[in-house]
Scaffold this active site. Structure first.
Site, PDB file in Angstrom:
ATOM      1  N   ARG A  22     -98.519 -31.713  51.056  1.00 51.28           N
ATOM      2  CA  ARG A  22     -99.972 -31.723  51.162  1.00 51.28           C
ATOM      3  C   ARG A  22    -100.440 -31.395  52.580  1.00 51.28           C
ATOM      4  NH1 ARG A  22    -102.698 -34.993  47.050  1.00 51.28           N
ATOM      5  NH2 ARG A  22    -101.203 -35.721  45.510  1.00 51.28           N
ATOM      6  N   ILE A  23     -99.837 -32.072  53.564  1.00 50.68           N
ATOM      7  CA  ILE A  23    -100.285 -31.871  54.946  1.00 50.68           C
ATOM      8  C   ILE A  23     -99.874 -30.493  55.455  1.00 50.68           C
ATOM      9  CG2 ILE A  23    -100.067 -32.708  57.311  1.00 50.68           C
ATOM     10  CD1 ILE A  23     -99.731 -35.535  56.152  1.00 50.68           C
ATOM     11  N   ASP A  37     -89.691 -24.722  52.847  1.00 54.98           N
ATOM     12  CA  ASP A  37     -89.673 -25.939  52.037  1.00 54.98           C
ATOM     13  C   ASP A  37     -88.673 -25.722  50.906  1.00 54.98           C
ATOM     14  OD1 ASP A  37     -90.309 -27.958  49.975  1.00 54.98           O
ATOM     15  OD2 ASP A  37     -91.969 -28.457  51.299  1.00 54.98           O
ATOM     16  N   CYS A  46     -96.529 -33.850  64.337  1.00 55.54           N
ATOM     17  CA  CYS A  46     -97.452 -34.912  63.921  1.00 55.54           C
ATOM     18  C   CYS A  46     -96.924 -35.607  62.671  1.00 55.54           C
ATOM     19  CB  CYS A  46     -98.844 -34.332  63.640  1.00 55.54           C
ATOM     20  SG  CYS A  46     -99.731 -33.811  65.108  1.00 55.54           S
ATOM     21  N   ALA A  47     -95.628 -35.449  62.398  1.00 58.41           N
ATOM     22  CA  ALA A  47     -95.047 -36.000  61.167  1.00 58.41           C
ATOM     23  C   ALA A  47     -94.358 -37.333  61.424  1.00 58.41           C
ATOM     24  CB  ALA A  47     -94.073 -34.996  60.562  1.00 58.41           C
ATOM     25  N   ARG A  48     -93.145 -37.294  61.974  1.00 58.92           N
ATOM     26  CA  ARG A  48     -92.376 -38.491  62.241  1.00 58.92           C
ATOM     27  C   ARG A  48     -91.514 -38.282  63.477  1.00 58.92           C
ATOM     28  NH1 ARG A  48     -95.312 -41.182  60.159  1.00 58.92           N
ATOM     29  NH2 ARG A  48     -95.151 -42.608  58.409  1.00 58.92           N
ATOM     30  N   ASP A  83     -97.410 -36.329  68.466  1.00 61.28           N
ATOM     31  CA  ASP A  83     -98.250 -37.479  68.126  1.00 61.28           C
ATOM     32  C   ASP A  83     -97.393 -38.651  67.677  1.00 61.28           C
ATOM     33  OD1 ASP A  83    -100.839 -38.709  67.680  1.00 61.28           O
ATOM     34  OD2 ASP A  83    -100.461 -38.478  65.530  1.00 61.28           O
ATOM     35  N   GLU A 121     -91.988 -46.292  69.084  1.00 63.50           N
ATOM     36  CA  GLU A 121     -93.429 -46.371  69.344  1.00 63.50           C
ATOM     37  C   GLU A 121     -93.819 -47.814  69.662  1.00 63.50           C
ATOM     38  OE1 GLU A 121     -95.471 -44.616  66.013  1.00 63.50           O
ATOM     39  OE2 GLU A 121     -94.725 -42.608  66.463  1.00 63.50           O
ATOM     40  N   HIS A 162     -99.875 -41.549  68.176  1.00 65.90           N
ATOM     41  CA  HIS A 162     -99.859 -41.624  66.713  1.00 65.90           C
ATOM     42  C   HIS A 162    -101.282 -41.714  66.146  1.00 65.90           C
ATOM     43  CE1 HIS A 162     -97.041 -42.832  63.196  1.00 65.90           C
ATOM     44  NE2 HIS A 162     -98.053 -42.108  62.759  1.00 65.90           N
ATOM     45  N   GLY A 214    -102.649 -39.297  64.146  1.00 70.34           N
ATOM     46  CA  GLY A 214    -102.823 -38.396  63.008  1.00 70.34           C
ATOM     47  C   GLY A 214    -103.765 -38.907  61.938  1.00 70.34           C
TER      48      GLY A 214
END
Length: 541
Positions: free
Chosen positions: A151-152, A171, A231-233, A257, A262, A280, A282
């Site tokens: 989705r993102i 993907d 910006c994922a993980r 991000d 963290e 973080h 996002g």
């Protein structure tokens, strides 16, 4: 009342959905230690978490009341999914709620990298005017590689196309034809796509396969001056390798991000040249916070009150209407499994389940899982349910296969199962009359019409006159009432092999079973214990 534990901050709009439901009691407790979370879960049917709470194997083990975990957000790497599945706990997330906000954060960081927004702001705050040093690059006409087209990732791709960028993607679960519909040129290998981009952004979950996906080896094959966004993980991009590439100038800029730790204690990456870091953010918009809270509250409410399964990570998603339609078939599958678990002898090897008629068009995977739960229920101390049954079966080397045929036989729907053990093959089949009446229609080679509830006394015998009367007298002498009797025989004439299934009220004394077994025409007697006719499965209450 169902109790829902909430251990992280949740928008008031999401809390209101839960608090307004008369069937749900809300328990909000943030800032708990792992030990306190484990203790609180003992009295919870479900839990909603964000990224702060870590649900480890130690926390999830031995939580018989806990049925569901809902992650208010997309990433579930703070949940031990293997442990949750083994404990029979459904894990669900909210993939739609923060899609737009995270995609916008990605685009914002990409633009900030391209135009040196971070350094420009910092030098202006210092009273400097370094216009010549801060010349950037425009994104129009550049190539953006999007790794992970969920989705993102797709949302980022659409926004990048609006900026006149060429988008290429990777993907493993998307076809080239589907990617083309989104205007994305699909690559089959990560090693190839990284060679052909000016900007690269990652949007995959963090798994063993994606950890260090972007590393020194792959960075070495990239174009000089590439810019990387995460910006994922934290952990998808190797932080030390990225810092090396920034320091050498191979990578012109990077924006992260998210981080492996963290907040980060190792500041090497954050302090690297041309590095833009945000804490973080996002999903940190008012809109995203509210949307994921609303979605999380709706998901856990619908699961607990309607048996609806949405956005499940470790199970097939099923709507409330589908579950209502499937419920009697799931019950039948479970009872057939429970029946055969007491009927078979020897170690289980494999199971074959056949679906015929109307049931073949339904979500049979859930029925198979329910059958497996019944079949294994006497083999483990742990509670076996529809979530973890096939996992336990696989662990024991039991192969469970399905076959389907929409062609109905004598009955409009039929579920039959054959279990192979070291001692041979054992089979049973059943059907549903109406919505509530579950019937045993075949036992091994015998056709009959038996009830799949209560105490069942099953005996194989020669079909001779007087035997039924003898058994009725024996049971009567022991104060055992016969509620129903079903008979089956191999040939439509007396004298051959036959079987009888008696539904009896109450317990059958060992002396009664021994007396029945002593008759010369009885070859085998077995007592099978099934749930009462009206007893629902624990996960379908």
């Amino acid at each position: 009342m169902y109790r829902v534990l909430i251990t992280d901050n949740l928008s008031p709009a999401g809390l209101k959905i839960l608090e307004d439901n008369p069937e749900i009691e809300v328990d909000v407790r943030s800032g708990l230690s792992p030990e306190e979370v484990r203790e609180a879960l003992k009295s919870a049917d479900g839990i909603i978490i964000r990224s702060a709470t870590k649900l480890t194997e130690e926390i999830l083990q031995g939580q018989p009341r806990l049925k569901a975990i809902v992650r208010a957000g997309v990433g579930v790497d703070n949940i031990d999914r293997v442990a949750a599945t083994r404990e029979g706990i459904i894990v669900m997330n909210t993939p739609a709620g923060n899609t737009t906000s995270t995609a916008e954060q990605t685009i914002a960081l990409m633009m900030a990298l391209a135009r040196n927004i971070g350094p420009a702001y910092a030098t202006m705050k210092e009273g400097k005017w370094e216009r010549k040093k801060l010349t950037g690059t425009q994104v129009a006409g550049k190539t953006l590689a999007v790794i992970g087209l969920g989705r993102i990732g797709l949302s980022v791709a659409q926004r990048a196309q609006g900026l006149e960028m060429k988008v290429i993607g990777y993907d493993p679960f998307m076809s080239a034809e589907r990617a083309a519909e989104y205007g994305i040129e699909l690559y089959k290998e990560v090693d190839e796509i990284v060679k052909h981009c000016d900007f690269l952004t990652v949007h995959t979950p963090l798994t063993d396969e994606t950890r260090d996906l972007i590393n020194a080896e792959r960075i070495a094959t990239m174009r000089p001056g590439v810019r990387i966004i995460n910006c994922a993980r934290g952990g998808i991009v190797n932080e030390d390798d990225l810092a090396d590439a920034l320091e050498s100038g191979k990578v012109a800029g990077a924006a992260c991000d998210v981080f492996t730790q963290e907040p980060p204690e190792n500041r090497r990456l954050i302090d690297a040249p041309n590095m833009l870091a945000t804490p973080h953010l996002g999903a940190s918009t008012d809109e995203a916070q509210e949307m994921v809270a609303l979605e999380a509250a709706e998901i856990i409410t619908d699961f607990l009150t309607k048996n609806e399964i949405r956005h499940a990570i470790n199970m097939i998603p099923v709507s409330g209407a589908e579950m209502a339609d499937l419920k009697p078939h799931i019950e039948l599958g479970h009872r057939l499994g429970l029946f055969l678990s007491q009927q078979t002898k020897g170690s289980l090897k494999n199971v074959q389940i056949q679906y015929r008629g109307e049931v073949a068009e339904k979500q049979t995977k859930l029925i198979t899982s329910s059958f497996a739960a019944g079949l294994l229920s006497h083999s483990f101390e742990a509670e076996i349910n529809i979530v973890n049954a096939t996992v336990f079966a696989k662990d024991r080397g039991i192969d469970i296969s399905e076959s389907k045929s929409t062609e109905a036989g004598t009955l409009s729907t039929m579920i039959s199962a054959t279990v192979e053990t070291e001692e041979g093959k054992f089979s049973a089949a059943g059907t549903i009359f109406g919505q509530d009446f579950l019937r045993l229609t075949k036992l091994d080679e015998f056709y009959l019409d038996g009830y799949l509830d209560g105490n069942l006394l099953i005996y194989r015998h020669h079909d001779v006159p007087g035997l039924i009367g003898y058994i009725g007298t024996v049971l009567g002498n022991h104060k055992v009432n016969i509620a129903h009797m079903a008979l089956g025989r191999l040939q439509n004439q007396p004298g051959g092999e036959a079987i009888a299934v008696l539904n009896v009220d109450g317990e059958v004394p060992e002396e009664a079973i021994a007396e029945v077994s002593s008759h010369k025409d009885v070859s085998c007697v077995k007592l099978i214990k099934m749930p009462p006719a009206t007893a629902p499965l624990s996960w379908l209450q």
